[in-house]
Write an enzyme that holds these catalytic residues in place. Structure first.
Site, mmCIF file in Angstrom:
data_model
loop_
_atom_site.group_PDB
_atom_site.id
_atom_site.type_symbol
_atom_site.label_atom_id
_atom_site.label_comp_id
_atom_site.label_asym_id
_atom_site.label_seq_id
_atom_site.Cartn_x
_atom_site.Cartn_y
_atom_site.Cartn_z
ATOM 1 N N HIS A 70 0.819 -1.212 0.000
ATOM 2 C CA HIS A 70 0.000 0.000 0.000
ATOM 3 C C HIS A 70 0.854 1.264 0.000
ATOM 4 O O HIS A 70 0.475 2.280 -0.579
ATOM 5 C CB HIS A 70 -0.910 -0.016 1.232
ATOM 6 C CG HIS A 70 -1.914 1.076 1.269
ATOM 7 N ND1 HIS A 70 -3.139 0.979 0.645
ATOM 8 C CD2 HIS A 70 -1.895 2.309 1.839
ATOM 9 C CE1 HIS A 70 -3.830 2.087 0.846
ATOM 10 N NE2 HIS A 70 -3.091 2.916 1.571
ATOM 11 N N HIS A 116 -10.475 2.456 -0.292
ATOM 12 C CA HIS A 116 -10.624 2.031 1.100
ATOM 13 C C HIS A 116 -11.407 0.720 1.084
ATOM 14 O O HIS A 116 -12.448 0.587 1.726
ATOM 15 C CB HIS A 116 -11.316 3.110 1.930
ATOM 16 C CG HIS A 116 -10.603 3.411 3.208
ATOM 17 N ND1 HIS A 116 -11.199 3.467 4.435
ATOM 18 C CD2 HIS A 116 -9.283 3.642 3.456
ATOM 19 C CE1 HIS A 116 -10.325 3.738 5.371
ATOM 20 N NE2 HIS A 116 -9.147 3.858 4.800
#
Length: 775
Positions: A70, A116
């Site tokens: 990420h 998300h």
């Protein structure tokens, strides 16, 4: 098995990596939640061996955050370099937490788009809400006032059988409801309008929904901030919410596949949003920026303090010394490593010259927002941490930020396009049109849109729903007027078609660029930039990497040909469960410039007698189409796009709208020409059209093909000749005229009437699905 390798040392533990064998290294990574591979653990062991010391648990946790997929894009960076980096870079003013491009002589617009996904699959309300919170901070830290939110959302079918749900997976209807509520409550409470997005339903998202969120901001050029320190000796000021155990291991959680136990094991990785703290935090930060008191600013997002403190210093060639015991805490018994990696929300880090510290603290006090000095910029390029007098960590920033980078093996996705199926055209085309309008991916989104306050701030000039009260239909793009004293506007849209992507990631990605350009052009905007959120499966699987390669190749080719820079981007991998990977989903944000928002056009038909034109060519391109899905037919060709033809069509249509020739415009996309004409009719005024001039295609292909680079335009009656002249060589066919309250469609030598439906009949089927399913 590894307890003997940990030794308590004051507030931290020392970890004896040098004595650990390979099995123990992997165990340490797993038990500490680092999500690091054996090779990465060995590299860290060798680094500390060279330092002739043992790492602290805090240092290992920091490296786990910084080296996560990420944060460091270790699988995707080579792909991005090959296909999308370097396009129109001279137009990018900055690309840090958000991208920055010129809006006018005095202002920049700022944009960001992120995912998300994993948090929203575990706790959909909090995951979606904190997604909005994070993307707003990304724009805020560039010194910009957020002015609009965007939410592309992807779920499994709402009627998915409960008995088929994989263990540990929540039902799509619950996820959908709670995600929309999370976005609604957070966005509405901070006073930022949610103006655009998309909602898609596909079997491939059952195990792993996607929640992508975007934000657009505006900033005076004089106030543009950067995410870096400027001088040694400057002070770090922590501002906003307190730090807690929520959000710990958020980025490492997002860098692994979901599984049956993900909720139980990773619920603490989901942050807790607090919009009531965020709203004054925005005001306080902008007040400090406008007063010229801030050198640099960055939000505490992925990795929390462990990433933000080092990155602010490293980007300037400096280091940082942080007093961890000064961090405001929600829970007094937090371990130092928990404080360091927590991703608790509503937190910003400001870099301030010592002379300005008191003025900054005073502004935050006026806004009733907690702010405290916690560290100092230092000359040495390292991050040093102290906790109640003890040095508990010291990492070379070059090592921390130089995470691994992998050339993952990949293979081109196997051919999924096949020849068109053979079948007879449905006899009742009226019913076919109504059925398509009731499909989940075409039906009205007003159930979602009306939960958002898309009018707050009073700057939404082009609404997501357009038309007379009670007769509103979907707009192609929202238009925001961000400045009080200017009619210049920003058009915003989002798109990708996962049904195309499943069949052909390369052409599906190209089609997504085509559609965002069509949407922006349809309202009168010039496409100006693209934001991309690349959602894919496990990159350690060659076919998943192949999908990423093919999709980014398509995106890069289109952007390069159309001279569109990628203003901002995000990569979200490991969107996969034991049940399988998501469809490759390069979700796109399209941003366009509107010279004067008063010239924008909307979707519904307007005036009796005005001619209706089809701009663009129709081909037999039904692969992944709504028509084939409804008929449960497989095969067909995903729509192709030619950027030169697209550019010519955009230029011509934009010129016609600017000249005032066009009364209404809508792009042809899902549902084909039939869907487009139906949505234009839903404003209460209909049209009578004939498809005969479209050539030898079968009538259902003319109606339901989803060929790219097409629009339907209603042209003012006295401007028809000028419109045709302006379009020049761009394919343009007059289909018929605006008339009555019916959509009527003829075709063939005998002028057979295939469709004859009132606006009320069309609306009834189009509006019913989501309210009926969601209550």
């Amino acid at each position: 098995m590894t307890d003997h390798l940990f030794e308590k040392h004051g507030a931290v533990h020392l970890v004896d990596l040098s004595s650990a064998d390979d099995v123990q290294l992997k165990t340490i990574s797993r038990e500490m939640g680092l999500a690091l591979s054996l090779d990465e653990m060995q590299r860290i062991r060798d680094y500390f061996a060279g330092k002739e010391r043992r790492p602290t648990d805090l240092e290992l946790q920091a490296l786990g955050q910084a080296w996560s997929e990420h944060c460091c894009y270790k699988s995707s960076t080579p792909v991005l370099r090959r296909h999308v980096y370097g396009i129109e870079e001279d137009r990018i003013v900055a690309r840090e937490d958000a991208g920055v491009i010129e809006f006018d002589d005095d202002h920049y617009y700022v944009a960001a788009l992120e995912s998300h996904n994993h948090p929203s699959a575990i706790e959909p309300y909090g995951g979606a809400a904190t997604g909005i919170g994070g993307i707003v901070r990304d724009v805020l830290c560039m010194g910009a006032q957020p002015v609009a939110l965007i939410d592309p959302l992807f779920f499994g079918p709402l009627n998915y059988p409960h008995g088929r749900l994989p263990r540990g997976v929540k039902h799509p209807r619950y996820l959908f409801k709670r995600v929309v509520e999370g976005i609604r409550d957070y966005g509405n409470r901070i006073g930022i309008p949610t103006v655009a997005g998309q909602v898609c339903f596909h079997d491939g998202y059952v195990g792993n929904c996607l929640v992508n969120v975007g934000c657009i901001g505006i900033v005076d050029k004089r106030h543009l901030m950067h995410s870096r320190a400027e001088h040694p000796g400057s002070i770090y000021i922590y501002a906003g919410g307190k730090t807690g155990r929520d959000g710990i291991h958020g980025v490492t959680f997002a860098s692994e596949e979901l599984h049956e136990e993900s909720e139980e094991e990773s619920i603490s990785a989901v942050q807790l949003g607090d919009p009531i703290t965020k709203e004054p935090l925005i005001h306080a930060c902008l007040a400090c920026v406008e007063a010229g008191l801030v050198e640099g600013m960055k939000d505490m997002g992925g990795g929390g303090l462990s990433c933000v403190c080092g990155e602010l210093a490293y980007d300037a060639g400096y280091g940082a010394e942080v007093q961890l015991d000064k961090i405001p805490l929600k829970e007094a018994d937090m371990e130092p490593w928990e404080i360091w990696v927590s991703e608790s929300q509503e937190r910003m880090m400001l870099v301030v010259h010592p002379d300005n510290v008191e003025a900054v603290l005073d502004i935050f006090e006026q806004w009733d927002v907690e702010a405290v000095p916690v560290g100092t910029v230092i000359e040495e390029p390292l991050v040093r941490l102290r906790y109640h007098g003890q040095c508990i960590g010291e990492l070379d920033l070059r090592f921390q930020v130089s995470g691994p980078c992998y050339q993952r093996p990949w293979e081109t996705p196997s051919g999924r396009e096949t020849a068109d199926p053979t079948f007879a055209m449905p006899e009742d085309v009226n019913e076919m049109v109504l059925s398509l309008l009731a499909m989940p991916d075409i039906a009205s989104r007003s159930w979602v849109v009306r939960q958002y306050d898309y009018e707050v701030r009073g700057s939404t000039a082009g609404k997501p729903l357009q038309g007379p009260v009670g007769w509103q239909t979907h707009g192609d793009a929202a238009v925001v007027k961000p400045l009080r004293d200017s009619f210049r506007g920003l058009a915003v849209t989002a798109d990708v078609n996962p049904f195309y992507m499943t069949l052909n990631p390369y052409h599906g990605a190209r089609a997504a660029v085509d559609e965002i350009c069509r949407n922006l052009t349809a309202v009168g905007a010039r496409p100006d930039s693209i934001g991309d959120c690349l959602n894919f499966g496990n990159p350690e699987k060659p076919e998943r990497m192949g999908e990423l390669h093919e999709a980014t190749r398509g995106l890069g080719e289109m952007a390069r040909a159309l001279h569109l820079p990628f203003v901002s981007g995000n990569v979200s991998l490991y969107n996969e469960t034991p049940a399988g990977a998501i469809p490759p989903t390069p979700s796109l944000l399209g941003i366009g410039i509107v010279d004067d928002v008063r010239r924008c056009v909307t979707t519904p038909f307007k005036r009796e007698g005005n001619p209706v034109y089809l701009v663009g060519d129709t081909r037999q391109e039904l692969g992944g189409s709504a028509y084939y899905r409804w008929l449960q037919r497989k095969g067909g060709r995903v729509p192709r796009t030619d950027p030169a033809r697209l550019q010519a069509g955009m230029d011509a249509l934009h010129g016609a709208i600017n000249e005032g020739y066009v009364a209404a415009c809508h792009d042809v996309s899902s549902g084909g020409l039939a869907g487009c004409l139906a949505e234009m009719t839903m404003g209460g005024t209909g049209a009578e059209v004939c498809l005969y001039g479209m050539g030898d295609l079968r009538t259902d292909v003319k109606l339901f093909s989803e060929s790219n680079t097409r629009w339907v335009a209603e042209v003012k009656k006295d401007a028809a000749d000028a419109f045709e002249a302006l379009l020049g060589d761009v394919s343009c066919l007059q289909l018929g005229t605006v008339t009555g309250d019916h959509l009527t469609v003829y075709d063939g030598d005998d002028m057979h009437r295939y469709v004859h439906l009132t606006a009320a009949e069309l609306r009834q089927r189009w509006q019913a699905l989501l309210p009926d399913m969601m209550g």
